[in-house]
Design a protein around this motif. Structure first.
Motif, PDB file in Angstrom:
ATOM      1  N   SER A 152      42.073  39.251  47.589  1.00 12.20           N
ATOM      2  CA  SER A 152      42.694  37.930  47.626  1.00 12.20           C
ATOM      3  C   SER A 152      41.753  36.887  48.212  1.00 12.20           C
ATOM      4  O   SER A 152      41.404  36.942  49.383  1.00 12.20           O
ATOM      5  N   ASN A 153      41.324  35.988  47.337  1.00 10.84           N
ATOM      6  CA  ASN A 153      40.565  34.797  47.712  1.00 10.84           C
ATOM      7  C   ASN A 153      39.305  35.083  48.528  1.00 10.84           C
ATOM      8  O   ASN A 153      38.932  34.302  49.395  1.00 10.84           O
TER       9      ASN A 153
ATOM     10  N   ASP B 116      46.076  38.259  28.133  1.00 15.37           N
ATOM     11  CA  ASP B 116      45.971  38.352  29.587  1.00 15.37           C
ATOM     12  C   ASP B 116      46.610  39.643  30.090  1.00 15.37           C
ATOM     13  O   ASP B 116      46.089  40.285  31.009  1.00 15.37           O
TER      14      ASP B 116
ATOM     15  N   ARG C 158      36.075  30.164  29.556  1.00 16.77           N
ATOM     16  CA  ARG C 158      37.418  30.752  29.673  1.00 16.77           C
ATOM     17  C   ARG C 158      38.216  30.471  28.403  1.00 16.77           C
ATOM     18  O   ARG C 158      38.290  29.331  27.943  1.00 16.77           O
TER      19      ARG C 158
ATOM     20  N   ARG D 106      36.583  35.417  37.848  1.00 14.11           N
ATOM     21  CA  ARG D 106      36.745  34.531  39.012  1.00 14.11           C
ATOM     22  C   ARG D 106      38.180  34.506  39.496  1.00 14.11           C
ATOM     23  O   ARG D 106      38.431  34.275  40.677  1.00 14.11           O
ATOM     24  N   TYR D 107      39.116  34.724  38.581  1.00 11.82           N
ATOM     25  CA  TYR D 107      40.503  34.778  39.060  1.00 11.82           C
ATOM     26  C   TYR D 107      41.100  36.183  38.957  1.00 11.82           C
ATOM     27  O   TYR D 107      41.984  36.538  39.726  1.00 11.82           O
ATOM     28  N   GLN D 108      40.598  37.054  38.027  1.00  7.80           N
ATOM     29  CA  GLN D 108      41.129  38.412  37.926  1.00  7.80           C
ATOM     30  C   GLN D 108      40.833  39.209  39.199  1.00  7.80           C
ATOM     31  O   GLN D 108      41.647  40.018  39.640  1.00  7.80           O
TER      32      GLN D 108
ATOM     33  N   GLY E 205      33.217  34.339  43.402  1.00  4.24           N
ATOM     34  CA  GLY E 205      32.612  33.416  42.446  1.00  4.24           C
ATOM     35  C   GLY E 205      31.171  33.751  42.141  1.00  4.24           C
ATOM     36  O   GLY E 205      30.750  33.759  40.973  1.00  4.24           O
TER      37      GLY E 205
ATOM     38  N   ARG F 203      33.275  27.369  33.231  1.00  8.79           N
ATOM     39  CA  ARG F 203      34.557  26.711  32.938  1.00  8.79           C
ATOM     40  C   ARG F 203      34.835  26.721  31.437  1.00  8.79           C
ATOM     41  O   ARG F 203      35.937  27.024  30.997  1.00  8.79           O
TER      42      ARG F 203
ATOM     43  N   GLN G 218      40.712  38.085  42.086  1.00  9.61           N
ATOM     44  CA  GLN G 218      41.566  37.630  43.180  1.00  9.61           C
ATOM     45  C   GLN G 218      42.756  38.571  43.370  1.00  9.61           C
ATOM     46  O   GLN G 218      43.276  38.711  44.483  1.00  9.61           O
ATOM     47  N   ALA G 219      43.185  39.206  42.272  1.00 12.84           N
ATOM     48  CA  ALA G 219      44.314  40.131  42.377  1.00 12.84           C
ATOM     49  C   ALA G 219      43.948  41.365  43.185  1.00 12.84           C
ATOM     50  O   ALA G 219      44.823  42.015  43.770  1.00 12.84           O
TER      51      ALA G 219
ATOM     52  N   SER H  56      44.628  42.562  32.165  1.00 14.76           N
ATOM     53  CA  SER H  56      45.108  43.007  33.479  1.00 14.76           C
ATOM     54  C   SER H  56      45.327  44.509  33.494  1.00 14.76           C
ATOM     55  O   SER H  56      45.019  45.199  34.480  1.00 14.76           O
TER      56      SER H  56
END
Length: 897
Positions: free
Chosen positions: A135-136, A173, A164, A127-129, A141, A161, A131-132, A177
């Motif tokens: 972007s958004n 991390d 994680r 969900r956040y990886q 999700g 949630r 984003q790289a 990445s």
């Protein structure tokens, strides 16, 4: 690759932590996470390459991707499903792998080991990886949730949630990445979806693709452990080759439409029937359907309402040919009401495929709970040493959850309905059904609950690019309207019966069809008691010919059989057929029924014979009788039963030259008795009363013109508006109130369990219970049909020296692991029981090791019989060689078949 290639595209240039993280344990070094991700991505892309171009176009459209890149992008995202294995809690599970991680500099803090579900970690981390990379983007999700579903259930936000990892240290991390960067650089999937939001059907479809690709890519027989080249790109190229080999080994065919070029209706019907002679003519119904299909500009819903024997099955096969050729559907699924009707349809469909695609590699599956020992399936799997043929039944597709992945299938409607429920991997079923022609036969045959699930299924199938054919001889108007509503059909014309409706984008087309008139059927009533029924049956049998007595419960069938066996000179003239025989015996009886009473005028059709049967003889079996007696049932079912009376052209005995249907309980002087007969437990009492009220005034049925009128009179009218019998009016009012309450309850029950395809992805699974099929893996059971709870059992004979399958067999020890041959024989003897007390006592018995540890038997329960009987639930349960499972002392039975 060039020696100067970017460090991110070589395994040898990864940092020690990124290069050490493992996905699969195993000697000597397991399988690296990055290598496994590339393997699964390769499988997903190879699967899509074998699909119809229309599947790829559909995927490009719903995901907002360029068509030339959709396979690579979806494959690359699917490969990320195990990204969450790069966490301390998972890596800790393999001691050798953990030691290697620690030597590479990855810490294992005790506080970080509590989070170990890698599926949830994948959803949380991505969900956040992602984003790289994008972007958004709004779709991230839901795509991450789909990746986190590959172990069976779509995760909710709270689970994600909690999935994680925490307090793990920055080394983890950085390693993740680096893996993601190397993976993305090697695959170069390009830009992501040009859409902010992805619809739920697209997300579920993608979750299904991911799970299937993971199942294949995790098989070490096809994907050996270890890196296969230093270059990630070369590893992926080799993985694509391995994926194609794996798909070939599975028997996963490349897309190929059955119909090459155009052909007129007559020619296609002859090919479908396997009868090239010019004397075979297409029926008006089939010609009209082909005319409508010529106007199909994309996937459609077609509703076929026509009498029995008008060629609806051939119409459905014709529709598949046309729609597949013009719109690229990947295959066909024929959904029937029962296993018996599915078995009968399988032979017809297999013959159809052989006619239309001689020599072409295809796969077909028989999809229901009792297929494993079907001789036809064994032959198609090539396990009986018979010569290989082009049409096969892949053993891989045949495993649980997978049969609908095969492009061609015949089975029960229940297997398709599980796609709408929150059972494990329901989205795999959806993936298999996507872009198919799905045929639902006998669509009238379901209660409000199952009908609600069918409507939910339609709401899934339309956005998944399917065409759907719904068929019935007797469809109430309210049901037709509900089905059209579920599809979103508009502008519905009023058309007389027999009719065809075809909903395409934006409008609904219709045709009235002239069908052949049948001989008028004389209808009369007799009392419902068994003595009257037996006497009437014997009187009819005295006139010669083949007859059917169709009763509503197994108990009545057994009692009537016992009463008649002693009153005929030749016991072979009486045959009993119901669902409470062990499966192998039931299959033998089904074949005998078809041989004696089927459509072909063969030497096996006796001069005199009487079949006593329950509803197993009511639907889809092509049977033909000279005379018929039936218990009172809802009018649509009575019309179905009447469709087996003088069904085919043949000489009839003089006593039965005129079709005559005698209905037990259809008496003018009083309403039918619904308690002692148990009819009120099997069918809705209000519908039975309405049927009785309407049919009292219908001594002659003229088919097909009377079919729709009678059905609508019962289901949409009120035959008792002027009734002046106070006692009966009170009974009727009570039945009506219970009818409305039951209907509303069932409608709500279906709403509560079915996943709504039109819901927002983040909300669709809220309040939908996570369930299982057949008590699989714990959790709550879920059903596709309401009714008494049932249990699948295997009768065994218990003696001092062990258990026996039959009296003539040698003993075996149920506490020992059973060999496969014996397990298959036990599996073939299964039978479903539904007496509540019997089930309660059987479930209280410990499951012996021999059953618990064999995959064929672990979902079955033994029914131990001592001296041929068992005392369970206050009843004596016996297995009688002539009667099947018998309850020696019975209250009114609620078992319909």
């Amino acid at each position: 690759m060039d020696a100067n290639a970017s460090p991110c595209t070589r395994f040898s240039r990864l940092s020690a932590p990124a290069g050490t993280l493992w996905a699969k344990s195993g000697d000597p070094i397991g399988h690296g996470l990055l290598a496994h991700m590339l393997d699964v991505a390769a499988v997903a892309e190879s699967i899509l390459d074998r699909e119809s171009p229309r599947t790829q176009t559909w995927a490009a459209c719903v995901f907002g991707l360029p068509p030339q890149r959709v396979g690579r992008w979806l494959g690359a995202i699917a490969g990320l499903h195990d990204f969450g294995k790069a966490i301390p809690g998972f890596q800790f599970k393999w001691p050798d792998g953990q030691r290697a991680d620690e030597q590479a500099g990855l810490p294992f803090k005790s506080a970080a080991l509590n989070v170990h579900r890698h599926d949830l970690a994948s959803a949380a981390l991505l969900r956040y990886q992602l984003q790289a990379l994008y972007s958004n983007a709004g779709w991230i999700g839901t795509v991450a949730s789909a990746l986190g579903a590959h172990h069976g259930y779509m995760p909710n936000l709270l689970e994600i949630r909690d999935g994680r990892p925490r307090n793990e240290g920055p080394e983890w991390d950085r390693a993740r990445s680096e893996i993601l960067h190397a993976y993305w650089t090697a695959l170069e999937p390009g830009d992501g979806p040009a859409l902010d939001d992805l619809p739920l059907p697209a997300i579920a479809w993608f979750a299904g693709l991911t799970s299937v690709a993971d199942w294949i890519g995790s098989n070490t027989d096809w994907f050996p452990l270890g890196e296969r080249a230093d270059s990630l790109t070369e590893h992926y190229t080799q993985a694509r080759a391995l994926a194609d080999s794996a798909l070939d080994a599975i028997g996963w065919p490349a897309y190929r439409p059955l119909l090459a070029g155009e052909a007129d209706t007559e020619t296609l019907i002859r090919r479908i029937l396997g009868r090239p002679e010019s004397s075979v003519m297409a029926r008006p119904l089939q010609i009209a359907a082909d005319r409508l299909l010529d106007q199909a500009d994309g996937p459609v819903l077609m509703i076929v309402e026509a009498p029995m024997g008008e060629g609806k099955t051939e119409l459905a096969l014709l529709a598949h040919l046309r729609l597949q050729a013009r719109h690229g559907h990947r295959g066909l699924y024929l959904a029937l009401p029962t296993q018996a009707t599915g078995n009968a349809m399988f032979d017809r469909t297999l013959a159809f495929l052989r006619q239309l695609a001689p020599g072409v590699q295809l796969d077909i599956q028989l999809v229901h709970g009792a297929t494993r020992l079907d001789e036809r399936i064994q032959r198609l799997r090539g396990v009986d040493a018979s010569p290989a043929e082009s049409i096969a039944c892949s053993a891989w597709f045949s495993q649980r959850k997978r049969p609908l992945l095969s492009p061609y299938g015949v089975g029960t409607v229940d297997q398709a309905l599980f796609a709408t429920l929150n059972v494990k991997h329901h989205f795999v079923r959806l993936w298999g059904l996507a872009n198919r022609v799905v045929v639902l036969d006998e669509i009238h045959a379901y209660d409000t609950y199952t009908s609600g699930l069918i409507e939910a299924l339609l709401r899934w199938l339309k956005p998944l690019g399917c065409s759907v054919i719904l068929m019935s001889a007797t469809l109430p108007a309210q049901r037709r309207a509900a089905l059209l509503d579920a599809w979103g059909a508009r502008d519905r014309p009023e058309t007389p019966y027999p009719r065809l409706l075809m909903a395409r984008e934006g409008e609904t087309l219709a045709e009235h069809v002239a069908c052949r008139r049948l001989e008028p059927i004389r209808v009369s009533g007799i009392a419902e008691d068994l003595e009257t029924l037996a006497t009437a049956a014997l009187d009819a049998l005295a006139g010669g010919g083949c007859g059917l007595v169709l009763v509503n419960t197994v108990q009545r069938a057994q009692d009537l059989y016992r009463a008649l066996r002693g009153r005929v000179e030749d016991p072979g003239e009486i045959l009993l057929f119901h669902a409470r025989f062990p499966a192998d015996e039931r299959a033998v009886r089904e074949r005998e029924v078809l041989a004696r009473f089927g459509p072909v005028a063969s030497a096996q059709r006796p001069a005199r014979c009487l079949l006593i049967a329950t509803q197993v003889a009511e639907q889809s079996l092509d049977l033909d009788f000279d005379f018929m007696l039936s218990d009172l049932a809802p009018v649509d079912l009575l019309l179905q039963r009447a469709g087996r009376l003088h069904r085919h052209e043949r000489a009839r005995p003089a006593a039965h030259a005129e079709p005559h249907l005698r209905i037990a309980g259809l008496l003018n002087e009083r309403p039918p008795e619904l308690t002692d007969t148990a009819w009120g437990f099997v069918y809705d009492p209000y519908v039975l009363y309405c049927t009785w009220g309407v049919l009292l005034h219908e001594p002659v049925w003229r088919l097909p013109e009377d079919i729709d009128r009678l059905v609508q009179a019962v289901y949409s009218g009120d035959p008792f508006e002027e009734d002046d019998r106070p006692d009966f009016v009170a009974t009727l009012d009570k039945a009506l109130g219970e009818h409305y309450a039951k209907t509303q309850t069932q409608r709500q029950q279906a709403f509560n369990v079915a996943i709504d395809a039109e819901d927002e992805p983040q909300n669709a699974y809220n309040q939908k219970p996570r369930a299982n099929e057949d008590r699989e893996g714990g959790g709550i059971p879920v059903v596709t049909r309401l009714g008494e709870e049932s249990l699948t059992v295997v009768p065994v004979f218990v003696s001092e020296d062990g258990w026996r399958l039959t009296d003539s067999d040698g003993p075996f020890d149920p506490t020992e692991i059973l060999d496969d041959a014996l397990a298959r024989r036990l599996f073939a003897r299964q039978v479903r029981l539904s007496r509540k007390g019997v089930l309660h006592d059987l479930l209280a018995l410990p499951l012996p090791r021999g059953f618990e540890e064999h995959p064929l038997l672990r979902h079955l329960r033994p029914l131990p019989l001592i001296d041929g009987r068992a005392e369970l639930g206050g009843l004596t349960v016996c297995l009688d060689p002539e009667l099947g499972i018998v309850y020696a002392s019975s209250s009114p039975s609620q078992e319909a078949s």
